[in-house]
Design a protein around this motif. Structure first.
Motif, PDB file in Angstrom:
ATOM      1  N   GLY A  27       0.790  -1.224   0.000  1.00  0.00           N
ATOM      2  CA  GLY A  27       0.000   0.000   0.000  1.00  0.00           C
ATOM      3  C   GLY A  27       0.820   1.271   0.000  1.00  0.00           C
ATOM      4  N   ILE A  28       1.969   1.270   0.613  1.00  0.00           N
ATOM      5  CA  ILE A  28       2.756   2.496   0.692  1.00  0.00           C
ATOM      6  C   ILE A  28       3.741   2.633  -0.458  1.00  0.00           C
ATOM      7  CG2 ILE A  28       2.551   2.694   3.187  1.00  0.00           C
ATOM      8  CD1 ILE A  28       5.396   1.560   3.360  1.00  0.00           C
ATOM      9  N   ALA A  29       3.860   1.634  -1.305  1.00  0.00           N
ATOM     10  CA  ALA A  29       4.865   1.662  -2.362  1.00  0.00           C
ATOM     11  C   ALA A  29       4.420   2.453  -3.589  1.00  0.00           C
ATOM     12  CB  ALA A  29       5.233   0.243  -2.780  1.00  0.00           C
ATOM     13  N   ASP A  30       3.142   2.490  -3.917  1.00  0.00           N
ATOM     14  CA  ASP A  30       2.668   3.157  -5.126  1.00  0.00           C
ATOM     15  C   ASP A  30       2.354   4.628  -4.833  1.00  0.00           C
ATOM     16  OD1 ASP A  30       2.880   0.681  -6.218  1.00  0.00           O
ATOM     17  OD2 ASP A  30       0.739   0.294  -6.331  1.00  0.00           O
ATOM     18  N   VAL A  31       3.018   5.517  -5.578  1.00  0.00           N
ATOM     19  CA  VAL A  31       2.820   6.955  -5.409  1.00  0.00           C
ATOM     20  C   VAL A  31       2.686   7.612  -6.778  1.00  0.00           C
ATOM     21  CG1 VAL A  31       4.037   7.123  -3.195  1.00  0.00           C
ATOM     22  CG2 VAL A  31       5.301   7.363  -5.312  1.00  0.00           C
ATOM     23  N   GLN A  32       2.119   8.791  -6.797  1.00  0.00           N
ATOM     24  CA  GLN A  32       1.954   9.549  -8.037  1.00  0.00           C
ATOM     25  C   GLN A  32       3.302  10.078  -8.499  1.00  0.00           C
ATOM     26  OE1 GLN A  32      -1.020  10.152  -9.883  1.00  0.00           O
ATOM     27  NE2 GLN A  32       0.545  10.756 -11.334  1.00  0.00           N
ATOM     28  N   GLY A  33       3.605   9.906  -9.775  1.00  0.00           N
ATOM     29  CA  GLY A  33       4.825  10.442 -10.369  1.00  0.00           C
ATOM     30  C   GLY A  33       4.539  11.768 -11.058  1.00  0.00           C
ATOM     31  N   TYR A  34       5.436  12.730 -10.876  1.00  0.00           N
ATOM     32  CA  TYR A  34       5.266  14.065 -11.454  1.00  0.00           C
ATOM     33  C   TYR A  34       6.484  14.394 -12.321  1.00  0.00           C
ATOM     34  CZ  TYR A  34       1.841  14.647  -7.683  1.00  0.00           C
ATOM     35  OH  TYR A  34       0.782  14.499  -6.837  1.00  0.00           O
ATOM     36  N   ARG A  35       6.242  15.214 -13.358  1.00  0.00           N
ATOM     37  CA  ARG A  35       7.360  15.700 -14.171  1.00  0.00           C
ATOM     38  C   ARG A  35       7.373  17.223 -14.138  1.00  0.00           C
ATOM     39  NH1 ARG A  35       6.205  17.516 -19.574  1.00  0.00           N
ATOM     40  NH2 ARG A  35       4.053  17.054 -20.111  1.00  0.00           N
ATOM     41  N   TYR A  36       8.572  17.786 -14.265  1.00  0.00           N
ATOM     42  CA  TYR A  36       8.747  19.236 -14.282  1.00  0.00           C
ATOM     43  C   TYR A  36       8.325  19.769 -15.638  1.00  0.00           C
ATOM     44  CZ  TYR A  36      10.907  23.815 -14.142  1.00  0.00           C
ATOM     45  OH  TYR A  36      11.126  25.167 -14.194  1.00  0.00           O
ATOM     46  N   VAL A  37       7.471  20.804 -15.652  1.00  0.00           N
ATOM     47  CA  VAL A  37       7.012  21.415 -16.896  1.00  0.00           C
ATOM     48  C   VAL A  37       7.625  22.799 -17.061  1.00  0.00           C
ATOM     49  CG1 VAL A  37       4.989  22.172 -18.204  1.00  0.00           C
ATOM     50  CG2 VAL A  37       4.853  20.131 -16.794  1.00  0.00           C
ATOM     51  N   SER A  38       7.356  23.673 -16.105  1.00  0.00           N
ATOM     52  CA  SER A  38       7.878  25.037 -16.160  1.00  0.00           C
ATOM     53  C   SER A  38       7.882  25.610 -14.746  1.00  0.00           C
ATOM     54  CB  SER A  38       7.013  25.907 -17.073  1.00  0.00           C
ATOM     55  OG  SER A  38       5.734  26.073 -16.503  1.00  0.00           O
ATOM     56  N   GLN A  39       8.388  26.839 -14.623  1.00  0.00           N
ATOM     57  CA  GLN A  39       8.400  27.498 -13.322  1.00  0.00           C
ATOM     58  C   GLN A  39       6.970  27.727 -12.822  1.00  0.00           C
ATOM     59  OE1 GLN A  39      10.693  27.496 -11.369  1.00  0.00           O
ATOM     60  NE2 GLN A  39      11.540  29.487 -10.839  1.00  0.00           N
ATOM     61  N   ALA A  40       6.053  28.033 -13.724  1.00  0.00           N
ATOM     62  CA  ALA A  40       4.666  28.264 -13.347  1.00  0.00           C
ATOM     63  C   ALA A  40       3.961  26.970 -12.942  1.00  0.00           C
ATOM     64  CB  ALA A  40       3.911  28.920 -14.496  1.00  0.00           C
ATOM     65  N   THR A  63      15.067   0.201 -12.192  1.00  0.00           N
ATOM     66  CA  THR A  63      14.412   0.894 -13.301  1.00  0.00           C
ATOM     67  C   THR A  63      13.780   2.198 -12.817  1.00  0.00           C
ATOM     68  OG1 THR A  63      13.898  -1.270 -14.229  1.00  0.00           O
ATOM     69  CG2 THR A  63      12.778   0.625 -15.184  1.00  0.00           C
ATOM     70  N   ILE A  64      14.255   3.317 -13.332  1.00  0.00           N
ATOM     71  CA  ILE A  64      13.727   4.631 -12.959  1.00  0.00           C
ATOM     72  C   ILE A  64      12.379   4.834 -13.641  1.00  0.00           C
ATOM     73  CG2 ILE A  64      14.119   7.113 -13.197  1.00  0.00           C
ATOM     74  CD1 ILE A  64      17.085   6.547 -12.889  1.00  0.00           C
ATOM     75  N   CYS A  65      11.449   5.466 -12.934  1.00  0.00           N
ATOM     76  CA  CYS A  65      10.107   5.724 -13.475  1.00  0.00           C
ATOM     77  C   CYS A  65      10.189   6.884 -14.474  1.00  0.00           C
ATOM     78  CB  CYS A  65       9.152   6.054 -12.340  1.00  0.00           C
ATOM     79  SG  CYS A  65       7.430   6.105 -12.860  1.00  0.00           S
ATOM     80  N   THR A  66       9.649   6.663 -15.674  1.00  0.00           N
ATOM     81  CA  THR A  66       9.674   7.683 -16.718  1.00  0.00           C
ATOM     82  C   THR A  66       8.318   7.773 -17.400  1.00  0.00           C
ATOM     83  OG1 THR A  66      10.429   6.101 -18.371  1.00  0.00           O
ATOM     84  CG2 THR A  66      12.129   7.341 -17.215  1.00  0.00           C
ATOM     85  N   SER A  67       8.119   8.890 -18.082  1.00  0.00           N
ATOM     86  CA  SER A  67       6.972   9.084 -18.957  1.00  0.00           C
ATOM     87  C   SER A  67       7.558   9.625 -20.255  1.00  0.00           C
ATOM     88  CB  SER A  67       5.988  10.072 -18.351  1.00  0.00           C
ATOM     89  OG  SER A  67       4.934  10.331 -19.250  1.00  0.00           O
ATOM     90  N   ASP A  89      10.910  16.406  -6.022  1.00  0.00           N
ATOM     91  CA  ASP A  89      12.322  16.100  -6.201  1.00  0.00           C
ATOM     92  C   ASP A  89      12.740  14.738  -5.650  1.00  0.00           C
ATOM     93  OD1 ASP A  89      11.965  16.743  -3.568  1.00  0.00           O
ATOM     94  OD2 ASP A  89      13.464  18.336  -3.511  1.00  0.00           O
ATOM     95  N   LEU A  90      11.787  13.906  -5.255  1.00  0.00           N
ATOM     96  CA  LEU A  90      12.120  12.573  -4.759  1.00  0.00           C
ATOM     97  C   LEU A  90      12.185  11.581  -5.915  1.00  0.00           C
ATOM     98  CD1 LEU A  90       9.753  12.427  -1.666  1.00  0.00           C
ATOM     99  CD2 LEU A  90      12.201  12.893  -1.684  1.00  0.00           C
ATOM    100  N   PRO A  91      13.289  10.859  -6.077  1.00  0.00           N
ATOM    101  CA  PRO A  91      13.380   9.892  -7.194  1.00  0.00           C
ATOM    102  C   PRO A  91      12.384   8.756  -7.020  1.00  0.00           C
ATOM    103  CG  PRO A  91      15.289   9.722  -5.742  1.00  0.00           C
ATOM    104  CD  PRO A  91      14.496  10.881  -5.278  1.00  0.00           C
ATOM    105  N   LEU A  92      11.776   8.343  -8.126  1.00  0.00           N
ATOM    106  CA  LEU A  92      10.806   7.248  -8.108  1.00  0.00           C
ATOM    107  C   LEU A  92      11.249   6.150  -9.072  1.00  0.00           C
ATOM    108  CD1 LEU A  92       7.441   9.231  -8.133  1.00  0.00           C
ATOM    109  CD2 LEU A  92       8.587   8.184  -6.185  1.00  0.00           C
ATOM    110  N   TYR A  93      10.668   4.967  -8.905  1.00  0.00           N
ATOM    111  CA  TYR A  93      11.067   3.803  -9.675  1.00  0.00           C
ATOM    112  C   TYR A  93       9.845   3.162 -10.295  1.00  0.00           C
ATOM    113  CZ  TYR A  93      15.007   4.811  -6.746  1.00  0.00           C
ATOM    114  OH  TYR A  93      16.023   5.480  -6.107  1.00  0.00           O
ATOM    115  N   LYS A  94      10.062   2.418 -11.379  1.00  0.00           N
ATOM    116  CA  LYS A  94       8.978   1.744 -12.066  1.00  0.00           C
ATOM    117  C   LYS A  94       8.366   0.671 -11.158  1.00  0.00           C
ATOM    118  CE  LYS A  94       7.844  -0.653 -16.298  1.00  0.00           C
ATOM    119  NZ  LYS A  94       8.339  -1.218 -17.550  1.00  0.00           N
ATOM    120  N   ILE A  95       7.052   0.540 -11.194  1.00  0.00           N
ATOM    121  CA  ILE A  95       6.360  -0.462 -10.397  1.00  0.00           C
ATOM    122  C   ILE A  95       6.670  -1.833 -10.982  1.00  0.00           C
ATOM    123  CG2 ILE A  95       4.120  -1.336  -9.648  1.00  0.00           C
ATOM    124  CD1 ILE A  95       3.095   1.569  -9.832  1.00  0.00           C
ATOM    125  N   PRO A  96       7.205  -2.747 -10.168  1.00  0.00           N
ATOM    126  CA  PRO A  96       7.497  -4.090 -10.696  1.00  0.00           C
ATOM    127  C   PRO A  96       6.212  -4.846 -11.028  1.00  0.00           C
ATOM    128  CG  PRO A  96       8.080  -3.932  -8.370  1.00  0.00           C
ATOM    129  CD  PRO A  96       7.576  -2.605  -8.797  1.00  0.00           C
TER     130      PRO A  96
END
Length: 92
Positions: A34-47, A63-67, A84-91
């Protein structure tokens, strides 16, 4: 007489020890999912510094989580402005 007493108590003691060990093993396996799956975010812009993309895992693996070609990050708290927390692909 002493030998028969030891033989009679060894089997029930072994069953109790195996039962307690099995109970601890199954409890610890179910509590981490239950605590392992989290929402992944990507940086878009300063706004818009964090845009939600896909679900990732915060449990370390190779394996690093990517989109697409973008690495995804997690937020330290749900209302944080930075991600800014690194995330990993869900096995699988």
């Amino acid at each position: 007489m002493k030998r028969n007493f030891l033989k009679g108590i060894m089997m029930p003691a072994a069953v109790v020890i195996l039962g307690v060990g099995g109970a601890f093993a199954t409890t610890s396996m179910s509590s981490t999912k239950g605590i392992a799956d989290v929402q992944g975010y990507r940086y878009v812009s300063q706004a818009e510094p964090c845009r939600a993309e896909v679900m990732c895992s915060n449990v370390f693996n190779s394996t690093i989580c990517t989109s697409g070609s973008n690495q995804l990050f997690g937020k330290p708290t749900p209302n944080a402005a930075n991600c800014d927390l690194p995330l990993y692909k869900i096995p699988n």
